[in-house]
Design an enzyme around this catalytic site. Structure first.
Site, PDB file in Angstrom:
ATOM      1  N   ARG A  46       0.856  -1.199   0.000  1.00  0.00           N
ATOM      2  CA  ARG A  46       0.000   0.000   0.000  1.00  0.00           C
ATOM      3  C   ARG A  46       0.888   1.244   0.000  1.00  0.00           C
ATOM      4  O   ARG A  46       0.621   2.203  -0.720  1.00  0.00           O
ATOM      5  CB  ARG A  46      -0.954   0.007   1.207  1.00  0.00           C
ATOM      6  CG  ARG A  46      -1.697   1.336   1.325  1.00  0.00           C
ATOM      7  CD  ARG A  46      -2.923   1.359   2.220  1.00  0.00           C
ATOM      8  NE  ARG A  46      -2.899   0.467   3.337  1.00  0.00           N
ATOM      9  CZ  ARG A  46      -2.156   0.599   4.445  1.00  0.00           C
ATOM     10  NH1 ARG A  46      -1.344   1.646   4.578  1.00  0.00           N
ATOM     11  NH2 ARG A  46      -2.200  -0.297   5.396  1.00  0.00           N
ATOM     12  N   LYS A 195      -8.197   6.014 -19.380  1.00  0.00           N
ATOM     13  CA  LYS A 195      -8.507   6.473 -20.727  1.00  0.00           C
ATOM     14  C   LYS A 195      -7.283   6.341 -21.635  1.00  0.00           C
ATOM     15  O   LYS A 195      -6.822   5.241 -21.848  1.00  0.00           O
ATOM     16  CB  LYS A 195      -9.046   7.903 -20.650  1.00  0.00           C
ATOM     17  CG  LYS A 195     -10.078   8.121 -19.511  1.00  0.00           C
ATOM     18  CD  LYS A 195     -11.360   7.360 -19.698  1.00  0.00           C
ATOM     19  CE  LYS A 195     -12.271   7.330 -18.476  1.00  0.00           C
ATOM     20  NZ  LYS A 195     -12.561   8.632 -17.850  1.00  0.00           N
TER      21      LYS A 195
HETATM   22  C1  LIG Z   1     -13.095   9.076 -16.652  1.00  0.00           C
HETATM   23  C2  LIG Z   1     -12.719  10.417 -16.190  1.00  0.00           C
HETATM   24  C3  LIG Z   1     -12.496  10.672 -14.832  1.00  0.00           C
HETATM   25  C4  LIG Z   1     -12.700   9.619 -13.764  1.00  0.00           C
HETATM   26  O1  LIG Z   1     -11.784   8.592 -13.890  1.00  0.00           O
HETATM   27  P1  LIG Z   1     -12.067   7.072 -13.419  1.00  0.00           P
HETATM   28  O2  LIG Z   1     -10.801   6.388 -13.774  1.00  0.00           O
HETATM   29  O3  LIG Z   1     -13.263   6.586 -14.169  1.00  0.00           O
HETATM   30  O4  LIG Z   1     -12.316   7.143 -11.951  1.00  0.00           O
HETATM   31  C5  LIG Z   1     -12.105  11.957 -14.474  1.00  0.00           C
HETATM   32  N1  LIG Z   1     -11.948  12.922 -15.388  1.00  0.00           N
HETATM   33  C6  LIG Z   1     -12.155  12.710 -16.699  1.00  0.00           C
HETATM   34  C7  LIG Z   1     -11.962  13.827 -17.655  1.00  0.00           C
HETATM   35  C8  LIG Z   1     -12.556  11.451 -17.148  1.00  0.00           C
HETATM   36  O5  LIG Z   1     -12.771  11.256 -18.441  1.00  0.00           O
END
Ligand SMILES: *Cc1c(COP(=O)(O)O)cnc(C)c1O
Length: 385
Positions: A46, A195
């Site tokens: 952790r 992403k």
């Molecule tokens: C998806 C997203 C998040 C959140 O991220 P997670 O990995 O789904 O928790 C925050 N900001 C933007 C611009 C995103 O596209």
């Protein structure tokens, strides 16, 4: 070292113990100590794990930051940043935010006494006007989700600096390949690595990158204390994705350009939101090296036309998320932004005919053909009306 080289090598030296060329997945919770308190830099995963350290080092390097921290999700990363605030503090944020970030602000931090004032991110003066004596943090996304509006990072950084505020940029849409907020005066960069950074729609993760030592210490303390860390396997997958970030982003950019242009010319399309075709094009050119793979557009008609379009697509999958190699389509009003109340959605321009595309790295002609046939299907509905 230049970006492409850092993506492949920063933090990713051959493994000291074995010579493994690729950073191994240190799938271990704990580390054997030579004597009480005598260890090789790691004691419990952790707190720190070598696979995660490699990713954190690589991410920091790509954002030109001194420190990186990897979290279990983008929202866990955002939470870690917000942990530096106290009840009574004010955040000034752009109004066109990722729905989950809005939910986190409104339903988790607002009840704890941290108040968020939303401003139009395209208007730099609006940030200065919203500042009260309680203000601590400015939080922006640029380009925004889902309307792809831009905020002037350098301009807002100047406002933050003048007023002694911290300035955080969610850089998920642009990625460090196209935009480096720390270089433009931001103090904190936040990512959903889910992403583009991991890039293959197979990991949920997040990251925070900062320059300042004290800020790093605070957020790292929270990372260990609250514990929403990125696991070794997900860290490894993210590292693997990161190696091809540069060439993926080039292809996302190239495909999105072609699609945005064809949408703009299509009679079934009312408006196209894309940084390369925006009234803010000059700002895009100034702070971004490319426009990325995200497009949103308003289709002629309403819910039914939009529904026909998204369900007629064959290559684009109807799905939440973005930034993977495969093309995705989403319907913000009922999907990514369902957590934003209807009146608030309407006010922000997230209408019933708004469609968002995450353009993948498939063959551009195949994608164009797919969109063309789905728009034709949607047009049939308009005729019936
Ligand atoms: C998806 C997203 C998040 C959140 O991220 P997670 O990995 O789904 O928790 C925050 N900001 C933007 C611009 C995103 O596209």
């Amino acid at each position: 070292m230049k970006f492409e080289t850092k993506a492949i090598h920063a933090g990713q030296e051959a493994d000291k113990a074995t010579g493994a060329t690729i950073v191994p997945i240190y799938q271990t919770s704990t580390f054997t100590q030579d004597a009480i308190g005598v260890h090789k830099g790691y004691d419990y995963s952790r707190s720190e794990n070598p696979t995660r350290t490699a990713l954190e080092t690589a991410l920091a390097s790509l954002e030109n930051g001194n420190h990186g921290l990897a979290f279990a999700s983008g929202l866990a990363a955002a939470t870690a940043v917000l942990s530096i605030l106290k009840p009574g503090d004010q955040i000034i944020a752009t109004d066109d935010l990722y729905g989950g970030t809005y939910r986190l602000f409104e339903h988790v931090f607002s009840p704890l006494g941290i108040n968020v004032t939303y401003v139009d991110g395209t208007n730099t003066d609006a940030f200065a006007e919203a500042i009260t004596e309680k203000a601590k943090l400015i939080w922006i996304e640029t380009p925004t989700n889902p309307l792809l509006k831009l905020a002037d990072i350098e301009g807002i950084a100047a406002v933050a600096k003048q007023n002694g505020l911290l300035f955080a940029v969610d850089n998920t849409f642009a990625t460090p390949y196209f935009q480096q907020p720390l270089n433009l005066g931001a103090n904190i960069v936040v990512h959903s690595v889910t992403k583009y950074i991991a890039g293959h729609s197979d990991v949920v993760g997040g990251a925070v990158i900062v320059n300042d030592e004290k800020l790093h210490e605070k957020i790292k303390f929270y990372q260990n204390a609250a514990g929403a860390i990125l696991g070794p396997f997900d860290s490894w997958l993210t590292l693997r994705g990161l190696k091809t970030l540069a060439i993926r982003m080039q292809k996302h950019d190239e495909n999105a350009k072609a699609i945005a242009k064809s949408l703009l010319e299509h009679p079934q399309v009312l408006t196209v939101n894309y940084p390369g075709l925006s009234p803010q094009y000059q700002l895009a050119k100034k702070q971004m090296k490319g426009f990325g793979g995200m497009i949103s557009f308003k289709i002629k008609g309403g819910y039914e036309e939009a529904e026909k379009f998204v369900t007629s697509l064959k290559i684009f999958s109807l799905a939440e998320s973005l930034g993977g190699v495969e093309s995705l389509v989403s319907y913000p009003a009922a999907m990514t932004h369902a957590s934003v109340p209807p009146e608030e959605r309407k006010k922000r321009g997230i209408t019933d005919n708004l469609i968002r595309l995450s353009v993948g790295i498939e063959n551009a002609e195949d994608l164009l053909e797919d969109i063309e046939q789905a728009l034709a299907q949607s047009a049939q509905i308009s005729l019936v009306h």
